[in-house]
Structures are given as C-alpha cells and as structure tokens.
Design an enzyme around this catalytic site. Sequence first.
Site, PDB file in Angstrom:
ATOM      1  CE1 TYR A 441       0.816  -0.069   4.404  1.00  0.00           C
ATOM      2  CE2 TYR A 441      -1.498  -0.456   4.828  1.00  0.00           C
ATOM      3  CZ  TYR A 441      -0.212  -0.307   5.293  1.00  0.00           C
ATOM      4  OH  TYR A 441       0.018  -0.400   6.624  1.00  0.00           O
ATOM      5  CD  GLU A 442       0.166   5.869   1.581  1.00  0.00           C
ATOM      6  OE1 GLU A 442      -0.169   6.739   0.774  1.00  0.00           O
ATOM      7  OE2 GLU A 442      -0.597   5.399   2.429  1.00  0.00           O
ATOM      8  N   GLY A 443       1.229   3.187  -2.581  1.00  0.00           N
ATOM      9  CA  GLY A 443       2.049   3.115  -3.797  1.00  0.00           C
ATOM     10  C   GLY A 443       2.908   1.871  -3.695  1.00  0.00           C
TER      11      GLY A 443
END
Lengths: 611, 251
Positions: A441-443
């Site tokens: 997550y978060e890119g």
Amino acid sequence: MPNFIVQERDQRFLLFEVLNVQSLFSHPKFSELSEDVASMVLDEAQKLATEVVYPTLSTGDKEGCRLENGQVYVPKAFHACYRAYCEAAWNSIDISKEAGGQGFPRILGTAVREWFSHNFAFLSYPDLTQGASHLIDGFGSEEQKNKYLPGMVSGKWAGTMCLTEPQAGSDVGALTTKAIRQPDGTFRIKGTKVFITGGDHDLTENIIHPVLARIEGDPAGTKGISLFLVPKFLVNKDGTLGNRNDFEIGKIEEKLGIHGSSTCLINFGDNGECYAELLGNEREGMKIMFLMMNGARLSVGMQGVASASAAYLHALQYAKERLQGTSIERFKDPTAPRVPIIEHPDVRRMLLWMKSHAEAIRALLYFTSFCLDKWETAASEEEGESWRGLVEILTPVCKAFASEAGFQVADMAVQVYGGAGYTQDYPAEQLLRDSRIAPIYEGTNGIQALDLVGRKLAMKSGAYFRGLLEHMGQSLGEFEETPATAEIAKAVRKALGRIEEAAFIFMQASAEGRLVVPLSYAHPFLRMFGTVVCAWLLTWEAAVAAKKLEEAKSAGKALEVGEDKEAAFYQGKLLSARYFATNVLPQVEALFQGIQSQDLSMVEMHEESFA
Amino acid sequence: MKLLVAVKRVPDPEAKIRVKPDGNSIVTEQLKFVINPFDEIAVEEALRIKEKLGGEVVVLSIGPSEAAEQVRTALAMGADRGVLVKTDGAYADPGIIARALAEVAKQEGFDVLLMGKQAVDTDYGQTCGMLAQILGVPCASFAYKVEVEGESKRLVVVREVDGGLETKLIGMPCIVTADLRLNEPRYASLPGIMKAKKKEIRQISLEELGVEVTPKLRVESLEEPPKRQGGRKVGSVEELVRALHDEAKVI
C-alpha cells in the site's frame, strides 16, 4: 514491561550521537526542547507502547474488525489504547502548534512513531487522521480549518485518505468518482472507493474523508482530479454533528494481516446526496494528495522499521532461551549439555542479518526525517534546497527498501523460532503477516521504484541526485580516514560508483528511446540504491562507535565487552556495519551486472511463454 | 487541599540487577531508573483528590541529584512543584528518609501526605510508620480506596488486609500509603512533559534540613539469588514426597 519493540539503545545512539538532533533545538521553532526533554518524551512513549499498545497486538489480530448494520467495529482493546494515545497527545506530536498540535520536529515524531508502529493495525487510525489533518492544515480555507481541525487534532474525530477505486489502483488517473457542482458552491460525490484503511470504525464520533474525484466536465487523467472533504456526519455551524452523510460501507476486506485495521469499500452517494467540500483548488487534487502521500510513505517505511525491530528482538530473546543441540566443541558427545540456539553459527548468521538490516533501515528513516527538519529550518533557500533534494530522492527508497527489509526480517524471525515460529503460540507469524502489506500500500514498491528512476533522478536536472552522491561521497572520505571503518568505507565508495554508472545507463537508454530499460530495471536499481545508502549509514554509525570506544580508552576507561553494556553496544555497531558491508553490499554488484547487461528477457517473453 | 507525595528513585523493576564486586552495593552505571511503582500510584491518587477538591500537589524525593528526573516525571503527570533533598551518595536508611520527609513536611504543611506502601528496591516499608511517629499524625497503610469525607477534615481509607477489607476513618493531617489496586496511574502527556520543564524543583541538602546523616542501618552484604536449577521428573508420588522431604526439606 519488557521491551520487544524498539532497540532502545540504538534509537538513542542514532538520535543523539550520530544525527545529533540536538542541533535542531537551537532553532527558535524548537527552543523549548532539549536532550533531556526529548529523552523524557521517548521514555513516556516507551511506557505507553509497552504497557498499553503492545498487549493489543495479538488480541487485535484475533478479534479483528466486524461490519454490522453499516457500522464497523474495531477490536475492543483498541478503544482504551486510542483514548490513552490521544489523551497524551501522541497523535498530534508533529502537527504544527498553529493547528493545535504539539509542534515537535519530524525526527522526534518519527522516533516516537517507531514505538507504536509495531501494531500498525492500531496505529493506522490515528496515523491516517494525522495525515488528513496535515492536508487540511496546509490547504483548507480558514472556515474548513476551524470546522475540522480541532476535532481531528484532539482525536475526537478521525480522518482517512480515499484514493483507490476498483479500476484505479496504481493508475489513480483512471478514477471515475464524480463530483457534481451545487449552486451553493458545495459538491455531491458519486462513486465507489475500495481498500480504504480506517474507512469506518467506532473509535470516534465522526470521520472526515479526503476523497479524490473528478468534477463533471473536467479532463481525464490525473490533471482533472480534485480533492474533497466528505464528513461521515455533517458538521453544523456551532460544531455539533448533523445528519449522516449519504455513503455506505459496502464491505470490509478479509486480509492476510493487520486484522485490527478496517479496510473498507465505500459507496458514495447512492441517493445522490453525498455532501462534499472542495479542498484547495479545483484540479489540483493530485498535487495536494502527494503532500500527504510523502508523509504516509515515510510512515509505511517506519512500519518496516518497526516490524524488523520487533521481529529481531523477539527472535533474539527466543534464541537466548531455546535449548537445542550442543556446543560446536562437544558436538560428538551425546551427554554434553544442551545450549541455547544463539550459540549456533547458523542462528548467529540470521540474527546478525536481522540486526544489521533493522538498524540500517532505522538509520535510513531517521536520517530522511531529520533532513525534512533541516529543510524546514534551513537558514537560506539554498541550504533548504540541498536538504530538500535528499528528502525527495530518499522518500521512495524509505518506503520500498524499508518495507521489504521489514518483511524479510520478520520472515527470518520465523526461521529462528523454527516450527514454533510457524504456530500462533508465538508472535513471529503475526509480525510476518502484518508486515506483508507495507510493500503494497501507499504506492506499491514497483511504483516507488518508478518514482525514483522516472522522476527523482531527473528532478532539477539531476541536481538532487548529484547532491546525495556528493553528500555521501564527502563523508565517506572521513570514514576512510578512520582505521576502524577504512575498509568498509572503501567498499561503500565502490558500490556508490555503481549507482552512478547504473543511472548513466538508464539516461543513455532513455535518450536512445529505449525507455523500457529503466522501466524493467527500476526495482533492481532501487534495491541497489537502498543497499548502498544503508551501508553508508551503517559505516557512519560505525565511525561514531569507533570514536566512542577510542575516547573511553584514552580516558582510562578500558571498556570490556563482557563487563560493560556500552562497550558491547559499540562493538556491536562495528560488527553490524562490517557484516553488512561484507555480506550484503556485494549484492549491489550482482544487481548492477543485470542492469549493465540491459537484457530484456522479461519484455521479450511472449505472454504465452509465461507458461 | 495541600497534598504532599513522596517518590523514590528506584531501578527499573525490569532491569537485571548486578552486585558490585565490593559485595554491598549494586552496579548503577547504565541502569535505568524509574519512580517506585507504588509511589506512582500515590501521585495519581493525589492528582485525583486535587482534581476533585482543588489545591496543590507537591512532590518530594530524597536521593541523588538524578532523582530530579523522577520528580520531573511526577510533574509531567500533573503535580504542581517539587522538592528534592539531595543525599549525594550518602546511604539513607528509612530513619534518615523519614526525618528528612518530616522536616520538609513541616516546612510545607499538609493535609494529606501520600507515598507507596514500600519501595520495590529495598522493600523495607518502614518510612510511613516512622514518619507518622515523628510528625505525630495518624497513618493508614495499604490503601485500596481513599475518599475525603464530605466537608470534614477526615479521610475514609479502605485497606487491604488478610481475608478482606478494612475501613478506617482518620483525621487530617494524615499519611496514606498506596497499595497496588488503589488506582491505575495515568501516563504523562506531551503537553504535560513540556509544562513540567518549567515547574519549580527546590533542591536542598540533608545538612541544610538539619537531619542527622549517620544511618542506623548498615548493609553488610548483597548476594545475587542462586541460579535456578532445572527441574526433574519423578516416577511416583512416593518418590516426589521423599524428594520434597529429604532433599528440598520443605515438608
């Protein structure tokens, strides 16, 4: 309470002896701080983390979240945790004083966060709220700040970030959520968001969702995206809560780990009545969101550090207690006493691998946070730019390299425990499951690698990249002068040269229209990059440790490792750095050879051949 | 209400204690110190009484200069100011501590003086009784619950005793010692820590207080507890009873 969370001594060493964060306290912004106060802050964070937050790691995992009649309920134990966390104001430690926060430097916020990040299922709620508060503080109108910030900064209300849609994950520009303009200047949102962390819960009376959406008529792609604030309950003029907004929690995900963190599917505006306010300017949503995402990327990197640190400390304890086999000297004697497994070279190999990686990524995250403070407190614009450059380049490395190392260390912890590590009787398996989300997550880490190679290397015509290389090269010069670190510093310098060569290969390939080369090798490049920066930081730490040992010796205090905890610690730093330089750093060469070959087998392969 | 709380600097109960080669003191270098956990409960109780009835909470400590850290921690929890009586390396037995506390208590004046039921380093549990005797005030030890009785100058103290609870009514000024279940101490907050930095800690020496510094107790020697031996399996009840009787000599 015993501490299986943070390598306490290493944390203080890094803050006060290596980075010398005390240098920030002379800045007027932080004049109320001193080493004593910072130290007390860390003591108190440790207390709350070990006594209150850590015990809910396992209970939160077992209980998980549930969705009932449209409302999400978090593990019961999280409620007391959340109250204690917010009452002591840890949730607002690095939010500005103007916004009602505590106004501490980032580096102290980061150090404090390491105490709580081991239980990221819990921390995700206040951490996302903090991120959303930063957004409103930075881009909200005065009215919005007054309306939302007090509740969010005190922890009475929560925040999230709503980006991902079923067809728009890494490709945010493909999002289809619509914002419909109203005559009164507000908007109505319609669309579906998925994988929303903390999308709903019962910790707070209200939740403010920053939502990315496209105003009807705006262009496709990221350029047409705007950002909106969508409260769960509308907020009246007098600050009281009004009607429930028009959106529903469709489901919560059943996940591999972080079971205490609610991951929601949200349907906005099924009845066409989902109230939203524009945050910042129209069509600037991505730019604004990136600001929050930079902080969030460091948070996820910190999750990697915390996983590594906690996994290492648990495995270390187990290795000291678990009796199995005999010592090497008496391996042929069946009557020889059983020894703790920490005496076996293969277990030591794993422990030192874990220790050196945990300490390396801690240094990476702390150094980057410190650069953020240096940037914000720089005396001149030029000086600020040079610190900013380091932050820009290192942010994707922090996220990707630390999240991968965090998972790998957790994996090795399971191995140290052996069969016991594979059971739920010990926390190793949970740390492994929980830490697996961080590279995603978060890119995703793939996206981070593209950000590093595609954007950051070329930023300011490559000035930021060159700035970092120079910064590292310069200090390596010093470490080469110190006898204790001369060898490893030379090895790091050689590897640093490979980074430059690899970047040059990418540049040439791009100039010749073969963009597919940097795209295919972005991740190996990021791994090279992360490994070299970490080796550099460990060399720096070793140089400081060597100096401390030297000072003690010349002061007549000949420190004996067996007798003196401090001597043992510094000796550990020297060996940790040497191990990393001799056993991990050579991987840079292997990765470089792949890049140098510019082999494109992964691209040439026909889909059918991936059989 | 004027509330005094005595706190002692003790080694972290989680820390591994090592005896110095001289055999009558412990290695304090690199040892982590905390507020005696029972004293922390006393601080919490004082803060709760103040929050209900108003007044002032003053924290007292007798110990080395470093004990200022523990006073500061109590100030971060919310106490108003501190007094530190410095012993500067001298050994202070419960008698010296009680006399020093008595002097400070006389200077300050108080309605209730609270402290933990014992310190977890030496486990004497002597100070409270001695102090009450010197000051000529009543004391209630092992408090499980403390309430101020209406407007009166009396305290209702519920104590934990063998086999149940005992309720006492004592007049103020008085001394109360906190037991484990009296309350759960709060955690210091970040704003609390920042405020504590600015709060006053008055530092005085034992001599300035006029307290006789020759201890009546002397530590002869300290020993580490014997290392635990591994257990063994026995084949029958008879064997177990014999082992307990002949070897362990516990029956």
